[in-house]
Design an enzyme around this catalytic site. Structure first.
Site, mmCIF file in Angstrom:
data_model
loop_
_atom_site.group_PDB
_atom_site.id
_atom_site.type_symbol
_atom_site.label_atom_id
_atom_site.label_comp_id
_atom_site.label_asym_id
_atom_site.label_seq_id
_atom_site.Cartn_x
_atom_site.Cartn_y
_atom_site.Cartn_z
ATOM 1 N N ASP A 8 32.124 42.464 37.793
ATOM 2 C CA ASP A 8 30.558 42.760 37.897
ATOM 3 C C ASP A 8 30.350 43.189 36.670
ATOM 4 O OD1 ASP A 8 31.122 45.279 37.921
ATOM 5 O OD2 ASP A 8 30.174 45.814 39.905
ATOM 6 N N CYS A 66 35.601 46.166 38.813
ATOM 7 C CA CYS A 66 34.202 46.688 38.973
ATOM 8 C C CYS A 66 34.251 48.384 38.553
ATOM 9 C CB CYS A 66 33.586 46.562 40.413
ATOM 10 S SG CYS A 66 34.376 47.391 41.685
ATOM 11 N N THR A 68 34.775 50.977 40.213
ATOM 12 C CA THR A 68 35.810 52.007 40.795
ATOM 13 C C THR A 68 37.039 50.999 41.082
ATOM 14 O OG1 THR A 68 35.044 51.379 43.199
ATOM 15 C CG2 THR A 68 34.195 53.546 41.850
ATOM 16 N N HIS A 99 56.111 45.346 47.920
ATOM 17 C CA HIS A 99 56.124 45.656 49.189
ATOM 18 C C HIS A 99 55.057 44.920 49.922
ATOM 19 C CE1 HIS A 99 58.430 49.953 48.940
ATOM 20 N NE2 HIS A 99 58.921 48.932 48.214
ATOM 21 N N HIS A 134 60.053 44.205 54.287
ATOM 22 C CA HIS A 134 58.455 44.253 54.114
ATOM 23 C C HIS A 134 57.878 42.877 54.375
ATOM 24 C CE1 HIS A 134 59.361 47.699 51.529
ATOM 25 N NE2 HIS A 134 60.357 47.126 50.952
HETATM 26 C C1 RB5 Z 1 28.180 49.140 40.449
HETATM 27 O O1 RB5 Z 1 27.112 49.933 39.947
HETATM 28 C C2 RB5 Z 1 29.173 49.706 41.049
HETATM 29 O O2 RB5 Z 1 28.724 50.098 42.431
HETATM 30 C C3 RB5 Z 1 30.417 48.493 41.371
HETATM 31 O O3 RB5 Z 1 30.689 47.915 39.989
HETATM 32 C C4 RB5 Z 1 31.413 49.093 42.000
HETATM 33 O O4 RB5 Z 1 32.007 50.271 41.320
HETATM 34 C C5 RB5 Z 1 31.461 49.248 43.556
HETATM 35 O O5 RB5 Z 1 32.541 49.390 43.960
#
Ligand code: RB5
Length: 150
Positions: A8, A66, A68, A99, A134
């Site tokens: 994203d 993204c 996180t 695994h 596994h």
């Molecule tokens: C975008 O701001 C953020 O929420 C997205 O990139 C991600 O971290 C969501 O899990």
């Protein structure tokens, strides 16, 4: 190997760096991700696109990024046949293949540094599924999918 990459707006920088890194290693990288860091993208769109490309046989492995790594992985894992794990270290990146027979790895641009991300991808792509006990466990994951996708 054909690698689909998706991201994203929060991970355009990482995507560009990691795409070039993978291409330098000889992978064919197909870019399904956002190109505009100013956009207000919805990460599920990219998780779904890469996941569906994989189950359609257009790519062999996937890399999602993204902020996180979590949101985009949650979306990808809704597609039957996808096993996507979020990784912030190299041991997990290796073990999700050995695994869990993971076919997509997910990273967070806001969580890991770029050099670590490269090492994480190296671990993911050099690992092989170990099968055996596994495989039984992965089969049970598939059985859960089948139960809810009738
Ligand atoms: C975008 O701001 C953020 O929420 C997205 O990139 C991600 O971290 C969501 O899990």
């Amino acid at each position: 190997m054909r690698v689909g990459i998706g991201n994203d707006h929060a991970a355009v920088n990482f995507k560009n760096i990691l795409k070039e890194y993978l291409e330098g290693k000889g992978y064919e990288v197909i870019d399904y991700g956002s190109t505009d860091p100013q956009a207000k993208d919805d990460y599920p769109d990219f998780g779904q696109t890469v996941a569906e490309a994989l189950t359609a046989g257009k790519i062999d492995k996937g890399v999602l990024i993204c902020g996180t790594g979590v949101g985009i992985s949650l979306a990808a894992n809704k597609v039957p046949g996808i096993r996507c794990g979020v990784c912030s270290d190299t041991a997990t990146a290796r073990l999700i293949v050995q695994h869990n027979n993971a076919n997509i790895i997910s990273l967070g641009e806001r969580i890991v540094g770029v050099e670590l991300a490269k090492d994480i991808l190296d671990s993911f792509f050099s690992a092989e599924f170990e099968g055996g006990r596994h495989a039984r466990r992965v089969d049970k994951i598939t059985a859960i999918e089948e139960k809810y996708n009738k």
